[in-house]
Design an enzyme around this catalytic site. Sequence first.
Site, short mmCIF file in Angstrom:
data_model
loop_
_atom_site.label_atom_id
_atom_site.label_comp_id
_atom_site.label_asym_id
_atom_site.label_seq_id
_atom_site.Cartn_x
_atom_site.Cartn_y
_atom_site.Cartn_z
CG ASP A 193 -0.23 -0.10 2.54
OD1 ASP A 193 1.01 -0.15 2.53
OD2 ASP A 193 -0.90 -0.14 3.58
N PRO A 215 8.21 -5.94 4.71
CG PRO A 215 5.99 -6.52 5.19
CD PRO A 215 7.41 -6.95 5.42
C1 LIG Z 1 1.68 -8.28 3.81
C2 LIG Z 1 2.51 -7.56 2.81
C3 LIG Z 1 2.47 -6.18 2.84
C4 LIG Z 1 3.23 -5.48 1.93
N1 LIG Z 1 3.22 -4.10 1.99
C5 LIG Z 1 3.96 -3.42 1.12
C6 LIG Z 1 3.95 -1.99 1.11
O1 LIG Z 1 3.31 -1.36 1.91
N2 LIG Z 1 4.67 -1.33 0.16
C7 LIG Z 1 5.39 -1.99 -0.75
O2 LIG Z 1 6.03 -1.34 -1.59
N3 LIG Z 1 5.41 -3.34 -0.80
C8 LIG Z 1 4.72 -4.07 0.12
N4 LIG Z 1 4.73 -5.43 0.08
C9 LIG Z 1 5.50 -6.08 -0.96
C10 LIG Z 1 4.72 -6.11 -2.26
O3 LIG Z 1 3.47 -6.74 -2.12
C11 LIG Z 1 5.52 -6.83 -3.29
O4 LIG Z 1 6.85 -6.35 -3.26
C12 LIG Z 1 4.94 -6.57 -4.67
O5 LIG Z 1 3.62 -7.06 -4.75
C13 LIG Z 1 5.80 -7.28 -5.70
O6 LIG Z 1 5.19 -7.16 -6.92
P1 LIG Z 1 5.45 -8.23 -8.06
O7 LIG Z 1 4.61 -7.81 -9.20
O8 LIG Z 1 6.91 -8.37 -8.27
O9 LIG Z 1 4.94 -9.61 -7.46
P2 LIG Z 1 3.49 -10.03 -7.03
O10 LIG Z 1 2.70 -8.88 -6.54
O11 LIG Z 1 3.66 -11.19 -6.14
O12 LIG Z 1 2.81 -10.50 -8.38
C14 LIG Z 1 3.21 -11.68 -9.04
C15 LIG Z 1 2.10 -12.13 -9.97
O13 LIG Z 1 2.57 -13.26 -10.71
C16 LIG Z 1 1.57 -14.25 -10.75
N5 LIG Z 1 2.22 -15.54 -10.89
C17 LIG Z 1 2.99 -16.19 -10.00
N6 LIG Z 1 3.41 -17.38 -10.48
C18 LIG Z 1 2.89 -17.48 -11.72
C19 LIG Z 1 2.95 -18.49 -12.72
N7 LIG Z 1 3.64 -19.61 -12.55
N8 LIG Z 1 2.27 -18.29 -13.86
C20 LIG Z 1 1.56 -17.15 -14.06
N9 LIG Z 1 1.46 -16.19 -13.14
C21 LIG Z 1 2.13 -16.33 -11.99
C22 LIG Z 1 0.82 -14.09 -9.44
O14 LIG Z 1 -0.50 -14.60 -9.55
C23 LIG Z 1 0.85 -12.57 -9.24
O15 LIG Z 1 -0.27 -11.94 -9.80
C24 LIG Z 1 4.00 -6.17 0.97
C25 LIG Z 1 4.02 -7.56 0.93
C26 LIG Z 1 3.30 -8.26 1.85
C27 LIG Z 1 3.34 -9.75 1.82
#
Ligand SMILES: Cc1cc2nc3c(=O)[nH]c(=O)nc-3n(C[C@H](O)[C@H](O)[C@H](O)COP(=O)(O)OP(=O)(O)OC[C@H]3O[C@@H](n4cnc5c(N)ncnc54)[C@H](O)[C@@H]3O)c2cc1C
Length: 648
Positions: free
Chosen positions: A77, A367
């Site tokens: 967030d 986080p």
């Molecule tokens: C509780 C919590 C609170 C957080 N709060 C913060 C915050 O306040 N601020 C902040 O900057 N970050 C925060 N984070 C971290 C943040 O959520 C992540 O760093 C961010 O979502 C990463 O983005 P991403 O797109 O790399 O990965 P993700 O958001 O994990 O997205 C990955 C996507 O890939 C898809 N996927 C996975 N495997 C496959 C597959 N084999 N085939 C097809 N699709 C696949 C998933 O379905 C997902 O939609 C928090 C994390 C957690 C757990």
Amino acid sequence: MQFHLNGYKPGDPGISEPARQDNAMQPGGGLPEHVDVLIIGCGPTGLTLATQLAAFPDITTRIVDQKPGRLLVGQADGIACRTMEMFEAFGFSERVLKEAYWVNETCFWNPDDSQRTTIVRTGRIQDTEDGLSEFPHVIMNQARVHDFYLDVMRNSPSRLEPSYARSFLDLSIAPLGLGCSGEPNGSSRYPVTVRLERLDDAHRGEVETVRARCVVGCDGAHNSVRKALGRAVHGDSANQAWGVMEVLALTDFPDIRLKTAIHSANEGSLLIIPREGGYLVRMYIELDKLNANERVADRAITVDHLIAAAQRILHPYTLEVKEVAWWSVYEIGQRPCDKFDDVPEEDIDRRCPSVFIAGDACHTHSPKAGQGMNVSMQDAFNLGWKLAAVIRGHCSAGILHTYSAERRAVAQELIDFDRKFARMFGAAPKRPGEAGGDGVDPAEFQRYFLKQSRFTAGTETCYAPSLISAEPTYQRLAEGLVIGMRFHSAPVIRLADARPLQLGHTVKADGRWRLFLFADAEEPDAPSSKLRALCTFLAEAPGAPVRRCTPAGADIDSVIDVRRSSSRAIANWPLVRCRPFSGPGRATTASSITRRCSVPTSKLATFSRRAASCGRPAASSSCDRTSMSRMSCRSMLIPSCRLSSTGS
Ligand SMILES: Cc1cc2nc3c(=O)[nH]c(=O)nc-3n(C[C@H](O)[C@H](O)[C@H](O)COP(=O)(O)OP(=O)(O)OC[C@H]3O[C@@H](n4cnc5c(N)ncnc54)[C@H](O)[C@@H]3O)c2cc1C
């Protein structure tokens, strides 16, 4: 935003004309056999990249996710100032500003020295220092960030939509991959073959094969693309358990609507993050360390445990939870991946990458500092324009090596910061005068928070010299604009229509190179003016980059967008001489609009020399309506103090 460039277009100017049909999405249909870029994962990282590439209808991009549809409730967030600047480049910062909670101040609470079982406020500070960015640090549900990206993709010329319910199975890379000359190496134009399994009821179990020029794994912390590349993450395993809950709370705690870090004497730590909308609040609660090989699920923690822990930490204040909107317990390790693409270090001189990983796929950490989503999106922002430039033939594929080099360094910095921040946040607060031990001095924690605020705002990133970042040999000429750092915006007045705006907001995420010319004090049309000489060179010299790089028939600013800023007094500038160079709607009066640098009107100035714009290279040598109106908006007033400010 400017529009009606080539005549009047009815309707919403935010919705682009759709591109050619053979590149278009097939509604509900399968994926094409061949794509330029295949993105795995529709998290914030994948969507940033997809939104960037959707701006280029000549690039076939597809984005897939194993989920059945768009995200409804997200985890992240926190949105840093630098991320807001990026949202501005994508055109939706105002929507975020309107909806988000603004983190303007942060509070610190610690045990009361006279009665250690109760807490007292020990600090209330400005969250982001003045002048760091024109945007605040804000809080908004990750799912809304996704929605905004999806809107921009949908309204782009590519009309790009995610292809959901597809799970990445595996990939193979043709032996030579993409050649560093920019052309595909070896026999295949599409060197990466990806297999995806369909998960929707109508096609469950079917396997689709897609051949791609490049594949980007944005598939999060449990990523499969990284594993398919054989790349490893290094560092601590997931050893710290955390609880997070988003609740409607009744409380007499006075700082419930401010970002607040609370250290209690014996009950642990709590971080309060107020949520957008005015009522919900998020609480991060540090739980026990996990033993080696223990998973957080083994602890059978419930939301009632989290509420009870929060109530103990907040004592003597009360907390009654009326509704739990969302909660989770999770474990976090601090681990960066060794490299963010498929090319081993020893092969860098021989070939260029075709497969990349970005976001949580290559770095995980706690986080608490709200960094994960921000750093992840910045990974994609770094990669997106480079992929576009290579695929569109504007750059050699060698530029793609800079992605891993630049972003791996940022990930390492983040993890170093997070280790220290997490340790300080988790440690018990020391008593006054207490020396040694594992505890943390509350004043030291607050100082560390302040010191790192530029880093957490995302504005401290500085890329090392490379193919695209110059050695700082001439840094002294513009000390306020640090080579390797992001272009720091400043308030200016646009000459053509006297409109106050942010200089940085003229830069959109459209893949163009920007050349900003900051004038010296000389009369810009004087024969000895250096600015005039540079403009003449850009406009007329056969080898000048603007002429050399702009394809015949393309708009003069389609590859390199030249903008000039000046702080000379406008009163001295003869209007009659401006006229031939000013387009429709021109205006040459100035007013003082500086927020951060208070400069009197008389100090502000501009010029409207349009030498660089007159003449379309190769195709045409005359100023047509398009280039006239484009160039009329490129001369800016800039506060004279700005360039020497060290805050840039
Ligand atoms: C509780 C919590 C609170 C957080 N709060 C913060 C915050 O306040 N601020 C902040 O900057 N970050 C925060 N984070 C971290 C943040 O959520 C992540 O760093 C961010 O979502 C990463 O983005 P991403 O797109 O790399 O990965 P993700 O958001 O994990 O997205 C990955 C996507 O890939 C898809 N996927 C996975 N495997 C496959 C597959 N084999 N085939 C097809 N699709 C696949 C998933 O379905 C997902 O939609 C928090 C994390 C957690 C757990």
